[in-house]
Design an enzyme around this catalytic site. Sequence first.
Site, PDB file in Angstrom:
ATOM      1  N   CYS A   1       0.821  -1.213   0.000  1.00 19.83           N
ATOM      2  CA  CYS A   1       0.000   0.000   0.000  1.00 19.83           C
ATOM      3  C   CYS A   1       0.858   1.268   0.000  1.00 19.83           C
ATOM      4  O   CYS A   1       0.637   2.154  -0.820  1.00 19.83           O
ATOM      5  CB  CYS A   1      -0.931  -0.002   1.202  1.00 19.83           C
ATOM      6  SG  CYS A   1      -2.205  -1.263   1.053  1.00 19.83           S
ATOM      7  N   HIS A   2       1.811   1.380   0.927  1.00 23.78           N
ATOM      8  CA  HIS A   2       2.598   2.606   1.012  1.00 23.78           C
ATOM      9  C   HIS A   2       4.085   2.330   1.151  1.00 23.78           C
ATOM     10  O   HIS A   2       4.844   3.227   1.479  1.00 23.78           O
ATOM     11  CB  HIS A   2       2.116   3.477   2.189  1.00 23.78           C
ATOM     12  CG  HIS A   2       0.636   3.718   2.160  1.00 23.78           C
ATOM     13  ND1 HIS A   2      -0.238   2.998   2.945  1.00 23.78           N
ATOM     14  CD2 HIS A   2      -0.125   4.543   1.405  1.00 23.78           C
ATOM     15  CE1 HIS A   2      -1.488   3.385   2.686  1.00 23.78           C
ATOM     16  NE2 HIS A   2      -1.445   4.316   1.745  1.00 23.78           N
TER      17      HIS A   2
END
Lengths: 422, 282, 180
Positions: free
Chosen positions: C144-145
């Site tokens: 995701c990040h």
Amino acid sequence: MSAHDSKYVPTHPVAKWVEDRLPIMGFAKSTLIDYPTPKNLNYWWTFGGILAFMLGVQIVTGIVLAMHYTPNALLAFDSVEMIKRDVNGGRLIQAVHSTGASMFFFAVYIHIFRGLYFGSYKAPREILWILGVIIYLLMMATAFFGYVLPWGQMSFWAASVITNIFAAIPIIGDPILQLLRGGFAVDNPTLNRFFSLHYLFPFIIAAVVALHIWALHVPGNNNPIGVDVKSDRDTVPFHPFYTVKDFFAVVVFCIPFAWLAFFAPDILGHADNYIMANPLQTPPHIVPEWYFLPFYAILRAIDFNFILDSKLLGVIFFAGSILILFFVPWLDTSKVRSGNFRPAFRWFYWLFVINFLLLMWYGAQEPATAVGPWTVADVSKLSVVYYFAYFIVILPLLGRFERPRPLPTSISEAVLKPAAAH
Amino acid sequence: MIKITTIFAAALISVGLAGPVLAQNDAPAEDATIVKQHWSFAGIFGTYDQNQLQRGFQVFQQVCSACHSAHLLAFRNLSEPGGPGFTEGQVKALAAQYTINDPDADGGKRPGLASDNWPGPDQSPEDLKASFGIVPPDFSVIAKARSTEDAFPNWLWNYFTTYGEGGPDYIHALLNGYEDQPPAGFQLPDGKYYNKIFPAHSIGMPPPLTDGAVQYAPGADGQTVPLTVDQYSRDVAAYLMWLAEPHLDADKAAGFRVFTFLILFAVLMYLAKQRLWRRVEH
Amino acid sequence: MATESNLAHSETPNQGKRDFIFVASAAVGVVAVGGVVWPLINQMNPDASVLALSSTEVDLSKIETGQAVTIKWRGSPVFVRNRTQKEIDEARAVPMDQLKDPELDQDRVMKGHDNWLIMIALCTHLGCIPVGESGEFGGWLCPCHGSQYDTSGRIRKGPAPKNLVVPPYKFLSDTKVQIG
């Protein structure tokens, strides 16, 4: 808003600031604390407070149950069981809710019959009475929706039978039936919408109750001798005299309530509702809950055709038996309010009470059951005749021909002479 | 200070209510043959007998569960308070004997855990229906889905005795109600059995119990019970009542405390009301 | 509202007794209200069926060295990894000052079962499930990040603030662990 505007002036500056903007404290003081109430009210008058308490109980327990209930035809029955088995305190909360519905109706019948005896519906309290009948109708609808939710055999078949009533209406009956059910038969769409309505109606009831209390506070309470309040000597402030008395009555009311909820939670129900709903199998004996039995008996009593077919005729009598209540303030022509001073009226009133209880019993029996040399189907017709005759014939005529006993001039005078008041 | 009209009204009401009583005497008493039993869990002080629940579970497991499901029974219920009182270890071992369908498991099946629900008979509902004519009813709430019917005034006394054992009474009577031969003139359809308690008397379930069918181990105190159909039917009926109403012990105990509290509170409130109203002419 | 004419106020010896009744009634009333309110709040606590799933047993015998499985515990995914000796050594060689959330590898596993790494499989940034055997540190990489965890599940790079959470667990035997 009321004849008893508050002269409340708060001392604390914050309280005064609030009161200037929203006079809620003055309002509470005038309606709940200072409100002058006749001092001769007997215990039949505590049932209004009991009913408000019961509405609160049902709403609170109902909201809690709704946190765990699933309104889907495949899952509803099990979700109710999971509440009883797994949710902390779930069995008791559910038992309080289902027993509470019966206690709610028990209290409402006492409250209505109190009104019928003491002439509480007479001028200037006609709208108070009409709002009460509206609350009663809303209660019946709420209880009907609620009983369907566990989705047992009785839930399902009660929904089928009662929605079928609408099919009796000529021409538009069948389309209305499909609209109500959301399908050709009672099924998941019906259950879902009944859940939504069951959650909604109690709040409508609460709003009508607020109007009901407002309509009461305009003229003030009736009292057992039916003589208007003449002076301050006739009344006491609502708090603490009636707050404490009503609270005591609520505690006493909770005793049979607790007895049933804890020790016999299923005794007022029907064993068949522990069988999951089966559209392909009708229970041998469909019976509504006890509080609907008199009207169910009236519906079934009309089993013959007369101008209209028996099904429609039965529905008309069934609806009529409740709607006639709206007209009682005008059907009763007597100038005397309280049954205590109407000796002839009392005979017919108590006969009405017995007749109502008989109708309740008939509603639970099969029509072919023997009652002496007759059947339930036969004698229930007699009871239907008396039920309607009481309102349409007896009450109007009594007012005209009855000789009432002399009324005391005031409540205080009546209280000083115990023989005059009952 | 009871007025004559009040007395008369009360008398009229009694007569009104007595009418149905007299009527009842003529009604056929269908349940005359259901003899009510003594149950340890009856009445406001009733509790389950843990040994009886264990015996009843054994009957259920060894005899009934072959055909009857109990989908609301979780294995962990068997070790929860107020029930048969098996230990957590016993429940874990019991559950592991059963295969649970689980789409997340390898091959879609895995051994049972205490948190699982009772898996139900090995035969499919379709096969069971073919054998018996109907799917044998689920047992989860069957003890509350059956009842006895009482004539007036007995049903009124039931509110005071808190009679709620109609289901176990029915189950006990049913299991003891099989007759080898139906009465003369009774048409018993093929594949059905005659039972004098079952409505219409023609039941699809063959008599499930025989004397000595289930071997009970003696209780912890060495006590034994007779290995008879009557005993098995009592034990399984009590077990089924627990299955339908697992929190009965705790609910009745709480009820006693609440009831006592309310009586005392009512007395206190009455005294408060009296004190308050003492000085008011009313 | 002058209804006091109905009431004869007088200081009598009963006055004190009367107040006691009212105070006692009010006190008992408060107890009653408390007794009613508590169950209505407690019903929102997890019910018995949820609590029954508060611990999960995992059979470790099928997990080979260098393999991991993801199981469900209390509704969340949990990594159960059978680490190689190389992974353990790499984890123990990392100096504490290089870690955003300093923690010894020995503190994240159980003595005698150092190869078993059990962690809640939710990135401590915003809760996505990291991918195993990815990233520069030989551990996990969150897609995701971009947070990266090492062979002990500790945050090494990226926005996540904390190491992957180790749930409470105990070994019932060498091949069976109970989480929760």
